[in-house]
Design an enzyme around this catalytic site. Structure first.
Site, short mmCIF file in Angstrom:
data_model
loop_
_atom_site.label_atom_id
_atom_site.label_comp_id
_atom_site.label_asym_id
_atom_site.label_seq_id
_atom_site.Cartn_x
_atom_site.Cartn_y
_atom_site.Cartn_z
N ALA A 288 1.64 4.04 5.82
CA ALA A 288 2.64 3.54 6.57
C ALA A 288 3.81 3.52 6.29
CB ALA A 288 2.26 2.02 6.75
N HIS B 239 -7.64 6.34 1.98
CA HIS B 239 -6.48 6.03 1.91
C HIS B 239 -5.35 6.95 1.33
CE1 HIS B 239 -7.85 2.35 3.87
NE2 HIS B 239 -6.30 2.16 4.40
N HIS C 248 0.86 -1.36 -0.13
CA HIS C 248 -0.02 -0.03 -0.02
C HIS C 248 0.94 1.51 0.08
CE1 HIS C 248 0.85 -0.49 4.28
NE2 HIS C 248 -0.63 -1.49 4.27
N ASP D 50 -7.04 -4.15 0.80
CA ASP D 50 -6.47 -4.36 2.18
C ASP D 50 -7.67 -4.45 3.08
OD1 ASP D 50 -4.57 -4.20 4.45
OD2 ASP D 50 -4.60 -2.10 4.36
#
Length: 387
Positions: free
Chosen positions: A217, A248, A213, A271
């Site tokens: 993060a 996101h 992703h 996800d």
């Protein structure tokens, strides 16, 4: 006699482009051929004004339908698989969540059996070998450095079903673990990382080929410290995952990834956790509790409370958003949802496009890009209610 189904009248998206008034012939479990308009069977649905695209391939999904792949329960896992299948995902890689190594090994044994049965395309271990500084929805106290011996334990527990492992390569043992994964034929993915640009490039040189992703993060892209984002976008050996749910990623970030990496190096993922396909409420994610409000999942309590905890996305929604909001060409969206992840997994000889000889995995969308039909291996999961 092998059952024969002819779907005619739709726009058919092939690797060579879009065929208007196309025709897809299915014999048994496989695609027998594609062509321009020809006569359909009398009882076949009239797909004029619709789209036929390949079945979606999700390489990063934690659950759905109120069920989790981390439960260690085969029936729960099947519930999650069926939920996403009804939304067009005909090939699924089950993702785990950071946990105790023994617990992860037990989960892997269950998921390996489902892989052997053909319900899953394999297992993705997301954690525990990730950075405590970028842990997101993973419990910090369960994180550990990527000791190659521990990495090998999880690979062995998966009995040949391990397809991918996300780790932070800057941690002690990170590069050796990337090399081990590459040698074992398991995709090494860079994610939940505090890595620098240089350390990320070292990981790619060691064999890492996926960005877990992208953007999420990991350190932000800065002009003097480009970090992992720049390294992962610029290297042609890397496929970048994107979560296209409107939460996101800003649309501009998604566009930047497509322009920088190119349409052949992007894989849309969900996800998704257990709330995918469900209403708002409280749900488990591994050992954690997640609260879903307005379709957005966040950790409910503990040291990471408030962190986004995966998504509630399904890939049919990601498809529609990519066309209607992001204004991407339909051919590029099909690459990101089907062809690219299939190639990454090494199953593109069977799925990922509507070529003759491949599994009859396909999705039917209406003129507004809403899903109306799903076929998997020649059988309707969702039968189009059109004439």
């Amino acid at each position: 006699m092998v059952e024969r189904t002819v779907l005619a009248g739709a726009r058919v998206v092939l690797p060579t482009g879009v065929v208007e008034n196309g025709r897809v012939t299915v014999e048994g479990r496989r695609i027998a051929g594609t062509s321009v308009e020809g006569p359909a069977a009398p009882d076949a649905p009239d797909l004029t004004g619709h789209w036929i695209v390949p079945g979606f391939v999700d390489i990063h999904v934690h659950g759905g339908g109120g069920a989790s792949f981390s439960s260690g329960d085969a029936e729960e896992a099947l519930t999650a698989i069926r939920t996403h299948r009804a939304h067009g995902t005909t090939t699924t890689v089950a993702s785990t969540v950071t946990g105790d190594l023994d617990d992860l090994a037990r989960q892997a044994a269950v998921l390996a059996e489902l892989t052997e049965q053909g319900d899953l395309a394999g297992i993705h271990f997301e954690g525990p070998f990730i950075s405590p500084h970028r842990c997101g929805a993973h419990q910090p106290e369960l994180l550990r450095d990527p000791d190659p011996a521990d990495v090998r334990k999880l690979i062995d527990a998966a009995r040949g079903a391990a397809r991918m492992m996300t780790l932070a390569p800057e941690l002690p043992g990170g590069l050796d673990s990337v090399r081990l994964l590459a040698d074992a034929g398991v995709i090494a993915a860079v994610g939940h990382t505090d890595s620098t640009y240089e350390a990320t490039m070292e990981a790619v040189d060691a064999g890492a080929t996926v960005a877990t992703h992208l953007y999420n993060a990991m350190p932000a892209l800065l002009h003097r410290a480009p970090g992992p984002i720049a390294a992962l976008l610029e290297d042609e050996r890397v496929t970048v995952e994107l979560i296209n749910d409107g939460t996101h990623l800003h649309p501009a970030a998604l566009q930047l990834a497509f322009r920088s990496a190119g349409a052949d190096r992007v894989a849309f993922i969900t996800d998704a956790m257990g709330a995918a396909g469900m209403n708002d409420g409280m749900y488990p994610l591994g050992p954690m509790r997640v609260e879903v409000k307005d379709g957005v999942a966040r950790i409910a309590d503990g040291p990471t409370a408030g962190s986004i905890a995966g998504s509630t996305l399904t890939l049919d929604t990601a498809f529609k958003r990519a066309i209607t909001v992001d204004k991407l060409p339909v051919e590029d969206v099909v690459r990101a949802l089907s062809a690219n992840p299939a190639r990454l997994l090494g199953v593109d000889d069977r799925v990922g496009s509507l070529d003759a000889g491949k599994d009859a995995d396909l999705v039917v969308l209406d003129a507004s890009y809403d899903l109306v039909g799903v076929m998997r291996k020649g059988e309707w999961v969702v039968r189009p209610e059109v004439r």
